[in-house]
Enzyme design. Structure first.
Site, PDB file in Angstrom:
ATOM      1  N   ASP A 350       0.911  -1.065   0.009  1.00 55.46           N
ATOM      2  CA  ASP A 350      -0.103  -0.082  -0.073  1.00 55.46           C
ATOM      3  C   ASP A 350       0.790   1.353  -0.073  1.00 55.46           C
ATOM      4  OD1 ASP A 350      -2.233   1.716   0.620  1.00 55.46           O
ATOM      5  OD2 ASP A 350      -1.679   2.027   2.492  1.00 55.46           O
ATOM      6  N   ASP A 544      -1.630  -0.724   5.913  1.00 54.75           N
ATOM      7  CA  ASP A 544      -1.893  -0.190   7.447  1.00 54.75           C
ATOM      8  C   ASP A 544      -3.430   0.258   7.532  1.00 54.75           C
ATOM      9  OD1 ASP A 544      -1.284   3.155   7.236  1.00 54.75           O
ATOM     10  OD2 ASP A 544      -1.520   1.889   5.606  1.00 54.75           O
ATOM     11  N   ASP A 548      -7.406  -1.734   4.144  1.00 57.54           N
ATOM     12  CA  ASP A 548      -6.308  -2.874   3.701  1.00 57.54           C
ATOM     13  C   ASP A 548      -6.770  -4.387   4.102  1.00 57.54           C
ATOM     14  OD1 ASP A 548      -4.510  -1.096   2.008  1.00 57.54           O
ATOM     15  OD2 ASP A 548      -3.658  -0.539   3.825  1.00 57.54           O
TER      16      ASP A 548
END
Length: 647
Positions: A350, A544, A548
């Site tokens: 990410d 995080d 996600d």
């Protein structure tokens, strides 16, 4: 936790019930002093018995010899004998304890008392070394338990009161003095200090903190007095999550451990049948062969065949891997994830909060259609007033004034696009360029470098605000380290714009990226990556945020940034990086590969050595003494090799 030999029933075929019981027994306390005295007593009796045997070696039976050797045998082998009996009653016949028991009782039956005691004695010595190694390897993880805060200084109307962290509520104020552990997650209201984060993150360099910053339970306040507002209950704090992860880390067995369990369940009965064949068949078919000689060889074969080295060292190796990672601030939730991590061939990251700091700051305000900069910033702050997204927080921080919530109604978040709200009876849109196109808002600025929030009021384009984020200091090194490990398939998946994604990917050296993704789009991207990698390896995803969590769950290995990551991501992840450094991903893979290598070294070494000595035993070239040294020696070598993973 770790399965142990003899009194701990190290054979992998033991039931989960007996495993729990063994763990309970170990928790009762392994005393090196007590075990040392026991071993010393048995050695003294063994020497005394050998003197009896030497002086009366022509006598077929001596009471003195038995009076010395039998107590020595029982003292050294009592746990083996009782475990064998208990397991037989439970239907678990073919285990290590059974092999040891029938081998030594057989030796006593053919008047080989020194050999019988020797088997149990050297096995006891091996167990002593094993328990010492286990205790040493457990310290790296159990040391985390020492960071559990015992008390909190709670501010009350009547002054400071010392209470248990469990009774402190969210919103309470606590005082942390220099040298004390921070008992709960919170935000600093007053004071500045240096905090030691090594217990949580593995980093030895203290961190400076001040008013407005978040500190986590388990950190140690080193200098100033801190007044902290509690933001999480103790059970939900970072330290509580760590303790839970660590204490349950070995509950999930790796594929290698499961393989050895299945192997032992088949291996042990094969050894028993082979030993019976060695004892019974040769005297029937070989001229001059005696029952005594071949029974002795069969007993030697039983002792050599004990799978102790395998069954002790493999869980110990994985436990060491989990402990070695924990020392570096990497929490692995089970041995099975070490195996998966060692096989990782592709990593997807990410962007925001994972590769970048996630600390946004308004850097440019560009109004349009007669709106002023002040109007634009106020509207954006009002529209984003109910959002917890870092971008929304940065806009509110830049505005810096109280927001009248009574003027805002019908607030709606549009996933991966932005927000919509009615402000003073006007519909305000704030979000990405895609949102403007979706709502058919005419605007002449689409591609802007940086993270951008476009605004529209009552269908009229009002302008845009640019928010800057920057890569984490070790992000470039993280990508390089992964490529050094042979992980060349590195992808960045982000909900941000194409322009921002391209800029970050070029800065970090990431070859592939996908932008403007919804949470479900990230799952689709991971599934595509899984198909590309196929059976050649595993795919890891590092994230995080709460958005996600689905993709973390879908990847072969889900990795969460645990310092300030969302609870959903941390709970879903297989591995948690406590200091949020992306470089720890490569470090975790390196630890996993080392663990995997050491475990398979032990498996191959044990099988090769035992195979050689089994052949020697069948042909009468190995005595009971050599059998003992082969069994205990292999176990000790495997144990010491397994502990290397901690370093």
């Amino acid at each position: 936790m770790i399965q142990k030999s003899t009194h701990s029933g190290c054979c992998a075929s033991d039931s989960e019930t007996s495993h729990d019981e063994h763990e309970h027994n170990h928790e009762q306390g392994f005393s090196l002093k007590r075990e040392g005295i026991l071993v010393g007593t048995v050695i003294a009796l063994f020497i005394l018995g050998s003197v009896f045997e030497e002086r009366l070696h022509n006598t077929p039976f001596t009471i003195g010899e038995y009076l010395v050797f039998i107590p020595a045998y029982l003292l050294s082998g009592w746990s083996v004998l009782t475990n064998a009996g208990r397991n037989i009653l439970r239907g678990k016949v073919f285990d290590e304890n059974f092999l040891m028991t029938i081998a030594t009782l057989g030796a006593i039956a053919i008047h080989q008392l020194p050999e019988a005691v020797g088997v149990m004695l050297f096995f006891k010595i091996g167990e002593l070394f094993q328990e010492t190694a286990v205790s040493r390897s457990k310290r790296s993880i159990s040391s985390l338990l020492e960071i559990r805060p015992d008390s909190a200084n709670l501010k009350t109307d009547n002054g400071i009161k010392t209470v248990s962290p469990e009774v402190v509520r969210v919103g309470d104020t606590i005082l942390v003095k220099p040298g004390e552990k921070i008992p709960l997650d919170g935000k600093i209201l007053d004071g500045k200090s240096q905090v030691d984060t090594s217990a949580l993150t593995g980093e030895s360099v203290p961190r400076s903190v001040g008013v407005g910053e978040t500190v986590l339970a388990g950190m140690i306040n080193q200098s100033g007095v801190l007044t902290i507002e509690v933001i999480k209950l103790f059970g939900e704090s970072s330290i509580a999550r760590i303790l839970d992860l660590v204490q349950n880390a070995s509950s999930k067995k790796s594929q290698t451990q499961k393989f050895i369990t299945r192997f032992a369940q088949r291996y042990t009965p094969v050894v028993v049948i082979l030993s019976l064949a060695v004892a019974l068949l040769p005297p029937l078919f070989i001229p001059g062969a005696t029952h005594a000689e071949w029974v002795y060889r069969a007993l030697v074969l039983l002792v050599i065949s004990c799978p102790c080295g395998l069954v002790i060292s493999i869980p110990l190796g994985y436990f060491g891997g989990v402990g070695g990672a924990a020392k570096r601030g990497i929490l692995v939730k089970g041995a099975t994830f070490l195996d998966s991590l060692a096989a990782v061939k592709a990593v997807a990251f990410d962007k925001t909060g994972t590769l970048t700091k996630g600390v946004f700051k308004v850097t440019e305000i560009m109004p349009s259609n007669e709106f002023s900069q002040a109007d634009l910033l106020k509207l954006a702050a009002q529209a984003e007033s109910n959002s917890n997204h870092p971008i929304a927080k940065s806009i509110r921080l830049a505005y810096g004034k109280p927001i009248d919530e009574s003027t805002i109604s019908n607030y709606t978040e549009i996933a991966a696009h932005g927000v919509q709200a009615e402000i003073e009876n006007r519909v305000v849109l704030a979000g990405s360029d895609r949102l403007m196109h979706q709502e058919n808002i005419a605007h002449d600025t689409c591609n802007v470098k940086g993270t951008v929030v476009h605004l529209a009021v009552a269908g009229i384009y009002a302008g845009y605000i640019i928010i800057s984020d920057e890569p984490k200091p070790d992000a470039i090194a993280a990508i390089k380290s992964l490529k050094t490990l042979g992980v060349n398939n590195i992808v960045m998946l982000t909900g941000d714009s194409q322009t921002v994604a391209q800029q970050v990917a070029q800065t970090l050296g990431i070859d592939s990226y996908e932008a403007e993704l919804l949470p479900e789009d990230k799952v689709t991207a991971i599934e595509k990556l899984l198909r590309e990698v196929g059976k050649k390896g595993k795919v890891a995803f590092v994230g995080d945020g709460i958005n996600d969590a689905p993709v973390i769950a879908r990847a072969d290995v889900g990795i969460a940034m645990g310092g300030l990551g969302s609870d959903a991501a941390i709970e879903t992840a297989d591995i948690v990086i406590m200091n949020d450094d992306p470089s720890k991903v490569a470090e975790a893979i390196a630890v996993a590969r080392k663990t995997h290598s050491i475990v398979w070294q032990n498996i191959i070494f044990a099988l090769v050595v035992k195979s050689i000595f089994i052949i020697l035993g069948v042909f009468g070239l190995a005595t009971m003494w050599e059998a003992v040294f082969a069994d205990v020696g292999v176990a000790l070598a495997a144990i010491f090799n397994a502990t290397r993973v901690l370093k």
